[in-house]
Write a protein that holds these residues in place. Sequence first.
Motif, PDB file in Angstrom:
ATOM      1  N   TYR A 196      11.077 -18.903  16.497  1.00  0.00           N
ATOM      2  CA  TYR A 196      10.380 -19.641  17.551  1.00  0.00           C
ATOM      3  C   TYR A 196      11.300 -20.665  18.197  1.00  0.00           C
ATOM      4  CZ  TYR A 196       6.674 -22.100  19.989  1.00  0.00           C
ATOM      5  OH  TYR A 196       5.894 -22.672  20.959  1.00  0.00           O
ATOM      6  N   ALA A 197      12.086 -21.362  17.398  1.00  0.00           N
ATOM      7  CA  ALA A 197      13.010 -22.359  17.950  1.00  0.00           C
ATOM      8  C   ALA A 197      14.061 -21.705  18.833  1.00  0.00           C
ATOM      9  CB  ALA A 197      13.677 -23.130  16.816  1.00  0.00           C
ATOM     10  N   TRP A 232       3.825 -23.780  17.822  1.00  0.00           N
ATOM     11  CA  TRP A 232       4.173 -23.012  16.628  1.00  0.00           C
ATOM     12  C   TRP A 232       3.213 -23.278  15.471  1.00  0.00           C
ATOM     13  CZ3 TRP A 232       5.446 -24.972  11.847  1.00  0.00           C
ATOM     14  CH2 TRP A 232       5.663 -26.347  11.790  1.00  0.00           C
ATOM     15  N   VAL A 233       2.447 -24.348  15.577  1.00  0.00           N
ATOM     16  CA  VAL A 233       1.535 -24.704  14.494  1.00  0.00           C
ATOM     17  C   VAL A 233       0.421 -23.666  14.338  1.00  0.00           C
ATOM     18  CG1 VAL A 233      -0.112 -26.460  13.735  1.00  0.00           C
ATOM     19  CG2 VAL A 233       2.061 -27.145  14.731  1.00  0.00           C
ATOM     20  N   GLY A 235       6.593 -27.539  21.070  1.00  0.00           N
ATOM     21  CA  GLY A 235       6.694 -28.154  19.755  1.00  0.00           C
ATOM     22  C   GLY A 235       5.389 -28.111  18.988  1.00  0.00           C
ATOM     23  N   LEU A 262       9.442 -17.652  11.062  1.00  0.00           N
ATOM     24  CA  LEU A 262       8.703 -18.050  12.259  1.00  0.00           C
ATOM     25  C   LEU A 262       9.348 -19.249  12.936  1.00  0.00           C
ATOM     26  CD1 LEU A 262       6.102 -18.074  14.106  1.00  0.00           C
ATOM     27  CD2 LEU A 262       5.179 -19.683  12.433  1.00  0.00           C
ATOM     28  N   VAL A 263       9.663 -20.277  12.171  1.00  0.00           N
ATOM     29  CA  VAL A 263      10.233 -21.495  12.744  1.00  0.00           C
ATOM     30  C   VAL A 263      11.595 -21.218  13.374  1.00  0.00           C
ATOM     31  CG1 VAL A 263      11.124 -23.783  12.169  1.00  0.00           C
ATOM     32  CG2 VAL A 263       8.926 -23.045  11.269  1.00  0.00           C
ATOM     33  N   LEU A 280       7.095 -18.277   7.066  1.00  0.00           N
ATOM     34  CA  LEU A 280       7.119 -19.562   7.761  1.00  0.00           C
ATOM     35  C   LEU A 280       8.522 -19.943   8.208  1.00  0.00           C
ATOM     36  CD1 LEU A 280       4.614 -21.733   5.727  1.00  0.00           C
ATOM     37  CD2 LEU A 280       4.458 -21.143   8.137  1.00  0.00           C
ATOM     38  N   VAL A 281       9.492 -19.764   7.335  1.00  0.00           N
ATOM     39  CA  VAL A 281      10.873 -20.084   7.703  1.00  0.00           C
ATOM     40  C   VAL A 281      11.341 -19.173   8.836  1.00  0.00           C
ATOM     41  CG1 VAL A 281      13.263 -20.091   6.878  1.00  0.00           C
ATOM     42  CG2 VAL A 281      11.446 -21.055   5.463  1.00  0.00           C
ATOM     43  N   ALA A 321       1.568 -20.800  12.218  1.00  0.00           N
ATOM     44  CA  ALA A 321       1.864 -21.358  10.897  1.00  0.00           C
ATOM     45  C   ALA A 321       0.578 -21.631  10.124  1.00  0.00           C
ATOM     46  CB  ALA A 321       2.694 -22.626  11.033  1.00  0.00           C
TER      47      ALA A 321
END
Length: 70
Positions: free
Chosen positions: A21-22, A52-53, A49, A17-18, A14-15, A56
């Motif tokens: 992705y950012a 990305w969910v 924004g 990915l974020v 998850l970290v 996740a």
Amino acid sequence: MPLRLKKLIGTILLVTLVVFYAIVATIVAVAQLAESSWVVHLAYFFFTGLLWVLPAMAIIKWMAGPKAQP
């Protein structure tokens, strides 16, 4: 696989990915939206924004594992 290990792997995913992705979303915005209006910027960052969910949710669902049998 033990649940604790799945949660550790999922947290790392998850970290990652974020962060990834950012960075990609920002690079695309800088490269493609430099001359666009504020409305286009608003729409782009609104959708990216929220986008990305989806991956996740898949990672979190995998971390939770199968539902317990009653």
